[in-house]
Design a protein around this motif. Sequence first.
Motif, PDB file in Angstrom:
ATOM      1  N   THR A 147       1.007  -1.054  -0.033  1.00 20.05           N
ATOM      2  CA  THR A 147       0.154   0.093  -0.066  1.00 20.05           C
ATOM      3  C   THR A 147       0.846   1.169   0.014  1.00 20.05           C
ATOM      4  O   THR A 147       2.068   1.176   0.212  1.00 20.05           O
ATOM      5  N   PHE A 184      -6.189   0.438  -5.065  1.00 22.18           N
ATOM      6  CA  PHE A 184      -6.285   0.454  -6.366  1.00 22.18           C
ATOM      7  C   PHE A 184      -7.755   0.534  -7.038  1.00 22.18           C
ATOM      8  O   PHE A 184      -8.158   0.574  -8.035  1.00 22.18           O
ATOM      9  N   GLY A 185      -8.692   1.084  -6.001  1.00 23.70           N
ATOM     10  CA  GLY A 185     -10.308   0.885  -6.045  1.00 23.70           C
ATOM     11  C   GLY A 185     -10.996  -0.297  -6.051  1.00 23.70           C
ATOM     12  O   GLY A 185     -12.009  -0.215  -6.130  1.00 23.70           O
ATOM     13  N   GLN A 239      -8.185   5.398  -1.928  1.00 26.93           N
ATOM     14  CA  GLN A 239      -8.287   5.117  -3.343  1.00 26.93           C
ATOM     15  C   GLN A 239      -9.622   4.724  -3.898  1.00 26.93           C
ATOM     16  O   GLN A 239      -9.641   4.244  -5.192  1.00 26.93           O
ATOM     17  N   LYS A 289      -6.903  11.280  -7.230  1.00 31.81           N
ATOM     18  CA  LYS A 289      -7.751  10.081  -6.803  1.00 31.81           C
ATOM     19  C   LYS A 289      -8.970  10.095  -7.349  1.00 31.81           C
ATOM     20  O   LYS A 289      -9.466  11.094  -8.358  1.00 31.81           O
ATOM     21  N   ASN A 290      -9.855   9.141  -7.293  1.00 27.19           N
ATOM     22  CA  ASN A 290     -11.123   9.113  -8.107  1.00 27.19           C
ATOM     23  C   ASN A 290     -12.058  10.276  -7.793  1.00 27.19           C
ATOM     24  O   ASN A 290     -12.633  10.937  -8.803  1.00 27.19           O
ATOM     25  N   HIS A 335      -9.254   2.599  -9.481  1.00 23.96           N
ATOM     26  CA  HIS A 335      -8.455   4.044  -9.236  1.00 23.96           C
ATOM     27  C   HIS A 335      -7.339   3.975 -10.297  1.00 23.96           C
ATOM     28  O   HIS A 335      -6.876   4.986 -10.784  1.00 23.96           O
ATOM     29  N   TYR A 338       4.341   0.058  -8.514  1.00 19.27           N
ATOM     30  CA  TYR A 338       3.787   0.249  -7.090  1.00 19.27           C
ATOM     31  C   TYR A 338       4.378  -0.612  -5.964  1.00 19.27           C
ATOM     32  O   TYR A 338       4.785  -1.666  -6.047  1.00 19.27           O
TER      33      TYR A 338
END
Length: 360
Positions: A86, A135-136, A157, A179-180, A274, A300
Amino acid sequence: MPTIPLIDVKAQYAPLIAELQQAFADVLDDGRFILGPNLAAYEEEAAAYLGVPRTIGVGNGTDAIVIVLDALGIGPGDEVICPSFTFYATAESIARRGATPVFAEIDPVTMNLDPEDVAARITPRTKAIMPVHLFGRPAPLAELAELGPLLIEDAAQAFGSPDVAGHGIASTFSFYPTKNLFALGDGGLVAVRDEELGERIRLLRFHGSKAKKVFEYIGYNSRLDEIQAAVLRIFLRHLDDWTRLRREAAERYRELGLGELVEVPEDEPGHVYHLFVCRSQQRDAIRAALADEGIATGEYYLPPLHLQPALAYLGYEEGSLPVTEQLARENFSVPLWAGIDAATQERVVDAVRQAATVPA
Ligand SMILES: Cc1ncc(COP(=O)(O)O)c(C=O)c1O
């Protein structure tokens, strides 16, 4: 050929410039910039959207976590279980409170916390579990909730997913501009179900004070400002459309055959993409080839948090979280934003096709 960014934030807000300018003008006209009417209205609108009784706007997503932990009295001697895969802020916030982040493994497919591994790490000192909707993609909240300790959701996210802010005692969000749901600067939010906890968080964000002269707690100075709240009120009205466009773009990557070249995220209804994070043992070669074509990609959490220098005092060694470590070496994201067009996605998939056929 034009270059392709990983995320085109400007493309998302470009159609809303006139509305944004009007909102800026209204704030200038009003003259209140901190703890004013836009924040109050946004907090209500965000609570209605998330289906919680209360939200509290704060300075950023990191402060949101630190303040929740503080409000729950989590600090030295306490353990909080979280993923190592994360963004650093998740574990940093736990450590900032003097508590101990305990890293658990993830599921290699969903990239979210593995409830079985979490269960094995619970001790009498465990005060909370902090899943990240990475990642959403919604973390397995129902299974994690059954394990006993409090759930604090790091939902930085995943604003817009119907499957977040459901089981946790608190959920935290970031409005960092990629971000979204995003601000045009820093911003964060805490969503809570418990009014008393919400009130404590509200006081903590302003120096632990209800009225400006009496200070009840050692607090913070962390507010979501009026300009950002005004922006977020506008963007929140577009969020469901943006989420639909993100989900359509994800589906298009699958239709274009990206999944035949590299591992792609499986769909599930609550996934708000995301980022579109793929996996391949040829990750570095693919990223280099796409960069040559002017296509931005991301990777990531390498090194993952348990191997970060600042957290070396926790004593994790290389090899201690093998699923996490392997994923950190193999993942990469491809361009995706609300409104990315099919031709751009085709160019991305073509470039991966060229690169992925090169022997590793
Ligand atoms: C999972 C996660 N947690 C926490 C944060 C911290 O949010 P902020 O950058 O707003 O402090 C972020 C993003 O930056 C994040 O991705």
